[in-house]
Design a protein around this motif. Structure first.
Motif, mmCIF file in Angstrom:
data_model
loop_
_atom_site.group_PDB
_atom_site.id
_atom_site.type_symbol
_atom_site.label_atom_id
_atom_site.label_comp_id
_atom_site.label_asym_id
_atom_site.label_seq_id
_atom_site.Cartn_x
_atom_site.Cartn_y
_atom_site.Cartn_z
ATOM 1 N N LEU A 1 0.809 -1.224 0.000
ATOM 2 C CA LEU A 1 0.000 0.000 0.000
ATOM 3 C C LEU A 1 0.842 1.274 0.000
ATOM 4 C CD1 LEU A 1 -2.747 -1.049 2.561
ATOM 5 C CD2 LEU A 1 -2.832 -1.131 0.066
ATOM 6 N N LEU A 2 2.026 1.202 0.598
ATOM 7 C CA LEU A 2 2.792 2.439 0.770
ATOM 8 C C LEU A 2 3.999 2.499 -0.166
ATOM 9 C CD1 LEU A 2 2.885 4.998 2.502
ATOM 10 C CD2 LEU A 2 4.373 3.798 4.080
ATOM 11 N N ILE A 3 4.772 1.436 -0.222
ATOM 12 C CA ILE A 3 6.024 1.497 -0.984
ATOM 13 C C ILE A 3 5.797 1.223 -2.463
ATOM 14 C CG2 ILE A 3 8.391 0.645 -1.132
ATOM 15 C CD1 ILE A 3 7.801 2.023 1.464
ATOM 16 N N GLN A 4 5.021 0.207 -2.773
ATOM 17 C CA GLN A 4 4.854 -0.169 -4.179
ATOM 18 C C GLN A 4 4.376 0.989 -5.055
ATOM 19 O OE1 GLN A 4 3.281 -4.146 -4.992
ATOM 20 N NE2 GLN A 4 1.939 -3.203 -6.489
ATOM 21 N N PRO A 5 3.387 1.782 -4.615
ATOM 22 C CA PRO A 5 2.983 2.907 -5.473
ATOM 23 C C PRO A 5 4.107 3.922 -5.678
ATOM 24 C CG PRO A 5 1.367 2.525 -3.736
ATOM 25 C CD PRO A 5 2.547 1.677 -3.422
ATOM 26 N N LEU A 6 5.111 3.876 -4.803
ATOM 27 C CA LEU A 6 6.180 4.875 -4.884
ATOM 28 C C LEU A 6 7.447 4.310 -5.516
ATOM 29 C CD1 LEU A 6 5.820 6.381 -1.302
ATOM 30 C CD2 LEU A 6 4.850 7.260 -3.415
ATOM 31 N N MET A 7 7.421 3.033 -5.897
ATOM 32 C CA MET A 7 8.649 2.400 -6.403
ATOM 33 C C MET A 7 9.193 3.115 -7.633
ATOM 34 S SD MET A 7 9.569 -0.417 -4.588
ATOM 35 C CE MET A 7 10.375 -1.690 -5.489
ATOM 36 N N SER A 8 8.291 3.646 -8.452
ATOM 37 C CA SER A 8 8.761 4.262 -9.692
ATOM 38 C C SER A 8 8.984 5.760 -9.525
ATOM 39 C CB SER A 8 7.739 4.014 -10.796
ATOM 40 O OG SER A 8 6.486 4.521 -10.403
ATOM 41 N N ALA A 9 8.832 6.256 -8.296
ATOM 42 C CA ALA A 9 8.964 7.695 -8.083
ATOM 43 C C ALA A 9 10.363 8.157 -8.474
ATOM 44 C CB ALA A 9 8.698 8.028 -6.620
ATOM 45 N N ARG A 10 10.399 9.308 -9.087
ATOM 46 C CA ARG A 10 11.668 9.824 -9.572
ATOM 47 C C ARG A 10 12.572 10.245 -8.413
ATOM 48 N NH1 ARG A 10 13.460 14.551 -11.467
ATOM 49 N NH2 ARG A 10 11.600 15.582 -10.708
ATOM 50 N N ASP A 11 11.981 10.839 -7.407
ATOM 51 C CA ASP A 11 12.777 11.318 -6.285
ATOM 52 C C ASP A 11 12.748 10.303 -5.162
ATOM 53 O OD1 ASP A 11 13.385 13.740 -7.496
ATOM 54 O OD2 ASP A 11 11.416 14.515 -6.947
ATOM 55 N N GLU A 12 13.927 10.099 -4.569
ATOM 56 C CA GLU A 12 13.982 9.155 -3.465
ATOM 57 C C GLU A 12 13.292 9.715 -2.231
ATOM 58 O OE1 GLU A 12 18.119 8.939 -3.476
ATOM 59 O OE2 GLU A 12 18.204 6.897 -4.208
ATOM 60 N N HIS A 13 13.167 11.036 -2.153
ATOM 61 C CA HIS A 13 12.678 11.587 -0.892
ATOM 62 C C HIS A 13 11.278 11.105 -0.560
ATOM 63 C CE1 HIS A 13 10.999 15.036 -3.367
ATOM 64 N NE2 HIS A 13 9.985 14.683 -2.644
ATOM 65 N N VAL A 14 10.488 10.741 -1.579
ATOM 66 C CA VAL A 14 9.129 10.308 -1.265
ATOM 67 C C VAL A 14 9.138 8.978 -0.514
ATOM 68 C CG1 VAL A 14 8.039 11.587 -3.132
ATOM 69 C CG2 VAL A 14 8.765 9.258 -3.522
ATOM 70 N N GLN A 15 10.051 8.074 -0.893
ATOM 71 C CA GLN A 15 10.115 6.803 -0.170
ATOM 72 C C GLN A 15 10.588 7.010 1.257
ATOM 73 O OE1 GLN A 15 12.523 4.130 -2.446
ATOM 74 N NE2 GLN A 15 11.173 4.261 -4.212
ATOM 75 N N ILE A 16 11.570 7.900 1.415
ATOM 76 C CA ILE A 16 12.059 8.172 2.766
ATOM 77 C C ILE A 16 10.925 8.723 3.617
ATOM 78 C CG2 ILE A 16 13.707 9.484 4.128
ATOM 79 C CD1 ILE A 16 15.448 9.642 1.597
ATOM 80 N N PHE A 17 10.234 9.733 3.073
ATOM 81 C CA PHE A 17 9.158 10.348 3.837
ATOM 82 C C PHE A 17 8.025 9.364 4.098
ATOM 83 C CE2 PHE A 17 10.741 14.696 2.827
ATOM 84 C CZ PHE A 17 10.780 15.125 4.120
ATOM 85 N N ALA A 18 7.810 8.444 3.170
ATOM 86 C CA ALA A 18 6.736 7.473 3.358
ATOM 87 C C ALA A 18 6.994 6.632 4.600
ATOM 88 C CB ALA A 18 6.614 6.580 2.126
ATOM 89 N N THR A 19 8.223 6.087 4.724
ATOM 90 C CA THR A 19 8.472 5.247 5.898
ATOM 91 C C THR A 19 8.666 6.104 7.153
ATOM 92 O OG1 THR A 19 10.842 5.086 5.422
ATOM 93 C CG2 THR A 19 9.445 3.353 4.556
#
Lengths: 599, 295, 234
Positions: free
Chosen positions: B82-100
């Protein structure tokens, strides 16, 4: 809260959206003072002071985390330094108005010490390193009790008055917090609209392309962290005076650091007004909830923050500003063929008289692990000459380019460039090469995706024109020359591959280079564009620029090059006149296929 | 000499405890390439679950692992889906960091809301009794944790090397596009891996709960230390994380005694920073694709 | 067997392929040639499901596979040997090959297939326990092909098998491809090494700037003026 709705309404306006946006920001800012004064409630004052404070810190953070893309989760270090400097000096009888500058100075030193070694770390690793530094600072603050009071904390001597930043009423504190917010916003806005801002965003988007454009990527990042740290420290000093009591756990807190970053993300990371919007929207909600529910709701505001943060990254990755932007600019998609004609007049390749030598390449050697990727490559380049470089994929052409532009250090051999003043120099870094007038493109296009076409080209133009106005003008001129005129305001990411290739060349051209290194700029563009590109290169050559071009499109190589070099397995296997080279037996065997001759 | 031996033993036992937290973290990082800032809160959730189950049903906390580990598996799998998979293709890494980071903040504060700031003590059921190993005194619970950490590392290694699914997980980590061309469902692999990583810390939490008082913020401390172990051992390396944890356990114990207990963390984090900056491939030089670190 | 009909495809807002149609019959060796950046790789990635077509349809053995994920097309018998080998660098050659047999229909035969494949690539037998990254470029390409065969594909697609290889190795690779075709596997090759690949193929397509501009028997293409001029430099 009413202010924010006026913001969105205002920005729906359309034509003079930018002006309306500024008015909305002004109204919003005025509201930060007007609302608490009108309501006159202590608690409301407190909320608005908190808003100003977080908005200021978040705006300062955004210079590093947003513009420069260095995701610091340790920004409380600088805030804490400011706080401790202020309190310690006040207790020595020195006014916090001086103390905050002392704190800022210490914070700048700390920022440079902390960030310099960390710049090679990216994304989550930079974040982790900043967290680790924060922990070290917290532990040290707990340890050095004589200075910081340790875990018991420090209380300030209660001298009341403007001189000591301590007041009985809330209004003066609000005014100071508001003033600090204004300073932070003004600095953030100034950076974003000057060369430094362009350089920071370019470095964030594509570090190597920024380097090739002559950006001192480490220098601009250090400037960004220094400014950000100084501002954070000054806010920290004020906040310490406002709290009248500080302790390591709250001054060097990870949660606090995360909150600072969070407001920027929610409002719109990398935008000037985003952090302000984020703070204005979130602080009141959670503060009211805390006020209303009291200790029952311990953890509620953090829970709300965490959930909002997840929702924002999932559904509004560009934050509130992203939504605002979508309303104001509509969808400015570039569609169809991006093939506005290039301005160069069609012309045939007349035999060209090359001038003096401008670049000497001698005995380059390069190994990657056990692979010998460059073996004794040497040649010279003359003024106003086009040198074609051909060879099979994987022959090591791009590796040679990387050594000709400072991106790779050769194991042996040297590259010397004739400076404008006529001396031979041996540049080492991409910046050195750029300074000497060597510009390069990348085989895999490296657009600064978050910037418009114009801004992309401006990054190159800043190399010769430090002022925004001049750079913009130069960029426009280059864009028109490259046939990118109609797309000046388009997002670079929306260009077709042909458009991106031209943007890549335009950015380098805007640097007004003396030596141009072009890495497969014709790959993947159609026949008409190839012909245009050939004309363009010839016209560039005629202005006295020397060009080295790696190409696969043989038609272009043949009609373009004054001389051709063939590289295979890292070695030059033939060089000379294009017509002769393609008839060379080694070349046919290596490049065109052995049985080709018998076909 | 006795004191020194005792400190070393304490350090190793502490290391085993760090290891059991770090293994899941390094698994998730190595495969999914996401740094799970919420890993500490996974531990915290697991410890509260252990506390609730063992007090509520009056069973030995270790037995609750049978329920806690699967529960954490689900939490991890859901996080990925629900959280990481939608962001896997995100261009910026900051979204994954902020997600967790967001998940971490939300879970921690949710625990504050539900349980309050007070600590919860999971009944020890005898695991806090001491045994003598030669000259040194050790808690039986620490020995169990240490043993479990070793078994977990060996088990995971065998799973990754010897089973078809394990190989598929490694293949996905090394080359995602190629793995898809082999017929591997990469999304499923990521969900499975995140679940496994969380289940590891779930197992750990049932073992740790009787030794440490549970509080909403317990995760922060452990996750930071776990990051240190993981970086020290070479990001993504499971045995590396184990040995990294032992080293950090020893450093923690020795510096606590010889330098001062209030400066232990400063020593640990300074080592962390030095490794991160000077030798990002870790102490043991594990070959890893460090796509996040520039050359 | 494989039919691509009026397919448009690309990445993000960039369109790479426009109105592409092609067909491959069982047992054929078909090639798609074109310059760097013409869209050849994107075409293979689209067929294998790594890229989704915007419009158009792809059918395989009469069934629509347009919307299938990459891992599903493998199960249908379509295997792509990607450009630049794309091995699993830190796994042994053996594990790389076993990964090739991951898909459902190949799993149960994995030991037999391994045996067959090693017959074809005797050199790999000595390398089975080495890490893939320690092999030379030519050996890596052989592993990539062998790994593709482990999936027991009905159609094997090669993306630039000659990329970055010395000329002598290129010849070897094309010999291997001929051997693969001789086993009855249908082959689709994408190459910029026009000469070699047209020599090896039955039929060919010419792709330029994302559009199919020519399609003919391979021998005819070798004699075609446009091809000779644009790709062979004659």
């Amino acid at each position: 809260m009413t202010d924010t709705t006026s913001m969105t309404q205002a920005s729906g306006g359309g034509l003079s959206a930018q002006k309306l946006g500024l008015i909305a920001v002004a109204v919003l800012l005025a509201g930060l003072i007007a609302v608490p004064v009108a309501v006159g409630d202590e608690f409301v004052y407190h909320i608005f002071i908190t808003i100003c404070l977080f908005a200021a810190l978040s705006t300062a953070w955004n210079i590093v985390g947003g513009y420069a893309g260095q995701l610091s989760l340790g920004h409380a270090i600088f805030y804490g330094i400011g706080g401790y400097a202020g309190v310690i000096l006040v207790n020595l009888g020195i006014s916090p108005w001086f103390g905050m500058f002392a704190g800022a100075a210490v914070a700048v030193v700390a920022a440079i010490v902390v960030s310099w070694p960390c710049f090679r770390l990216h994304g989550p690793f930079f974040a982790l390193a900043t967290i680790a530094f924060l922990e070290v600072f917290r532990v040290l603050a707990l340890h050095f009790r004589e200075l910081t009071g340790g875990a018991t904390g420090l209380m300030i001597q209660l001298n009341i008055g403007w001189e000591w930043m301590v007041f009985r009423e809330r209004l003066p504190a609000l005014l100071i917090a508001f003033g600090m917010l204004l300073v932070c916003l003004a600095v953030a806005w100034a950076i974003r609209s000057h060369r430094l801002g362009f350089y920071l965003v370019a470095t964030r988007e594509r570090e190597s392309a920024a380097k090739a454009a002559g950006v001192g990527t480490v220098k601009v990042r250090l400037m960004a962290v220094s400014i950000s740290a100084a501002l954070s420290a000054m806010v920290g000093t004020f906040h310490a005076m406002y709290l009248t009591f500080i302790e390591p756990e709250s001054m060097f807190s990870l949660q606090f650091s995360i909150q600072i970053a969070m407001f920027a993300l929610i409002g719109g990371i990398g935008t000037v007004w985003g952090p302000l919007l984020g703070a204005v929207l979130l602080v009141p909600i959670t503060e009211f909830a805390r006020g209303a529910l009291g200790s029952e709701a311990i953890g509620l505001h953090g829970f709300v923050y965490g959930v909002v943060l997840m929702l924002v990254v999932l559904f509004l990755p560009n934050g509130i500003m992203g939504v605002v932007h979508r309303f104001t600019s509509g969808s400015e998609k570039t569609e169809g063929e991006q093939a506005a004609p290039v301005a160069a007049a069609p012309r045939s390749a007349v035999p060209h008289e090359a001038g003096r030598e401008v670049m000497r390449v001698e005995g380059l050697q390069k190994h990657f692990g056990g692979l010998h990727v460059t073996n004794d490559v040497g040649f010279t380049l003359r003024e106003g000459e086009i040198l074609g470089v051909i060879g099979p994929n994987g022959a090591g052409k791009t590796t040679v380019f990387n050594m000709l532009s400072g991106f790779l250090k050769p194991d042996e051999g040297r590259v010397s460039v004739l400076s404008p003043s006529g001396e031979w120099q041996e540049p080492a870094t991409p910046a050195d090469f750029a300074t000497l007038g060597v510009g390069r493109t990348f085989q895999i296009v490296q657009p600064f995706a978050a910037m418009t076409v114009e801004e992309n080209i401006m990054v190159g133009a800043f190399h010769r024109h430090p002022h925004v106005g001049d750079a913009r003008e130069a960029a426009r001129e280059t864009a028109h020359r490259m046939g990118l005129g109609p797309y000046l305001n388009a997002e670079a990411a929306s260009l077709t591959i042909g458009g991106l290739k031209r943007l890549e060349v335009a950015r380098v051209m805007a640097m007004e280079p003396r030596i141009l290194l072009l890495d497969e700029v014709m790959a993947g563009i159609n026949q008409t564009d190839v012909r245009r590109a050939v004309d363009l290169m010839l016209s560039i050559r005629d202005t006295g620029v020397s060009i080295i071009a790696i190409e696969h499109v043989m038609q272009a190589v043949m009609s373009l090059s004054d001389r051709v070099i063939v590289i295979n397995s890292g070695q030059i296997i033939a060089q000379g006149d294009p017509q002769e080279v393609v008839r060379d037996e080694h070349v046919i065997e290596a490049y065109l296929g052995k049985e080709f001759t018998h076909a | 000499m006795d004191t020194f031996l005792q400190i070393v033993a304490n350090g190793l036992m502490l290391g085993g405890l760090f290891a059991i937290v770090a293994v899941g973290l390094t698994l998730i990082f190595g495969i999914v390439k996401v740094i799970n800032f919420a890993h500490g809160e996974f531990l915290m959730v697991g410890m509260y679950l252990t506390f609730l189950l063992s007090t509520g049903m009056d069973v030995h906390p270790y037995l609750t692992a049978a329920a806690v580990a699967p529960a954490l598996f689900v939490l991890g799998a859901l996080t990925q889906r629900l959280l990481i998979q939608p962001l896997m293709s995100a261009r910026d890494e900051h979204v994954q960091i902020f997600a967790t980071v967001g998940l971490s903040t939300a879970l921690m504060n949710l625990a504050l809301l539900v349980f309050g700031a007070d600590i919860a003590n999971t009944p020890a059921h005898g695991v806090r009794s001491q045994v003598m190993l030669g000259e040194v005194r050790i808690l039986t619970g620490q020995l169990w944790v240490f043993g479990a950490a070793i078994l977990l590392v060996i088990g995971l290694q065998l799973f990754m090397k010897k089973t078809r699914t394990g190989r598929a997980i490694r293949a996905t980590a090394q080359n995602r596009a190629a793995a898809r061309l082999m017929g591997i469902n990469d999304k499923f692999i990521y969900i499975l891996t995140f679940g496994l990583g969380a289940a590891c810390v779930g197992l750990g939490s049932s073992l740790i709960a009787p030794l440490y008082p549970t509080s909403p913020t317990i995760g922060t401390y452990f996750v930071l230390i776990a990051f240190v172990c993981v970086v020290l051992g070479g990001l993504g390396s499971i045995p590396g994380a184990f040995f990294g944890a032992l080293v950090i356990g020893l450093v923690d114990a020795l510096s606590g005694f010889y330098i001062g207990s209030d400066l232990r963390e400063a020593v640990v984090f300074t080592i962390f920073l030095l490794i991160l900056i000077l030798k990002p491939s870790g102490l043991f030089g594990t070959r890893m694709n460090l796509s996040h670190v520039s050359p | 067997m494989l039919e691509v009909k009026n397919v448009d495809a690309g990445y993000g807002s960039t369109v790479i392929l426009q109105d592409i149609s092609l067909h491959v019959e069982p047992g054929e060796v078909v090639t798609i040639v074109g310059a760097n950046g013409a869209g050849k790789t994107t075409l293979l990635r689209t067929i294998s499901g790594l890229v989704k077509p915007r419009t158009g349809a792809i059918t395989f053995e009469g069934k629509d596979i347009t919307k299938l994920e990459a891992h599903d097309t493998v199960d249908r018998g379509i295997t792509l040997i990607p450009e630049g080998r794309q091995l699993f660098p830190d796994m042994t050659v053996r594990d790389n090959l076993l990964m090739g047999a991951y898909c459902r229909h190949a799993r149960d035969y994995q030991d037999d297939t391994l045996h067959e494949v090693l017959e074809l690539f005797p050199r790999l037998r000595e390398r089975l326990d080495q890490h893939a990254s320690s092999l030379s470029g030519g050996e890596q390409q052989m592993v990539a092909i062998a790994r593709g065969m482990m999936a027991r594909p009905k159609i094997l697609m090669f993306d630039e098998p000659s990329l970055g290889l010395a000329p002598i190795i290129v010849s070897q690779v094309f010999e291997v491809i001929a051997q693969v075709a001789a086993t009855g596997t249908t082959v689709l090759i994408v190459e910029q090494n026009v000469f070699h690949t047209l020599k090896a193929a039955d039929r060919g397509y010419v792709l330029e700037n994302g559009r199919m501009v020519l399609s003919d028997d391979a021998d005819a293409l070798l004699q075609n003026d446009h091809v000779r001029q644009a790709y062979l430099g004659i």
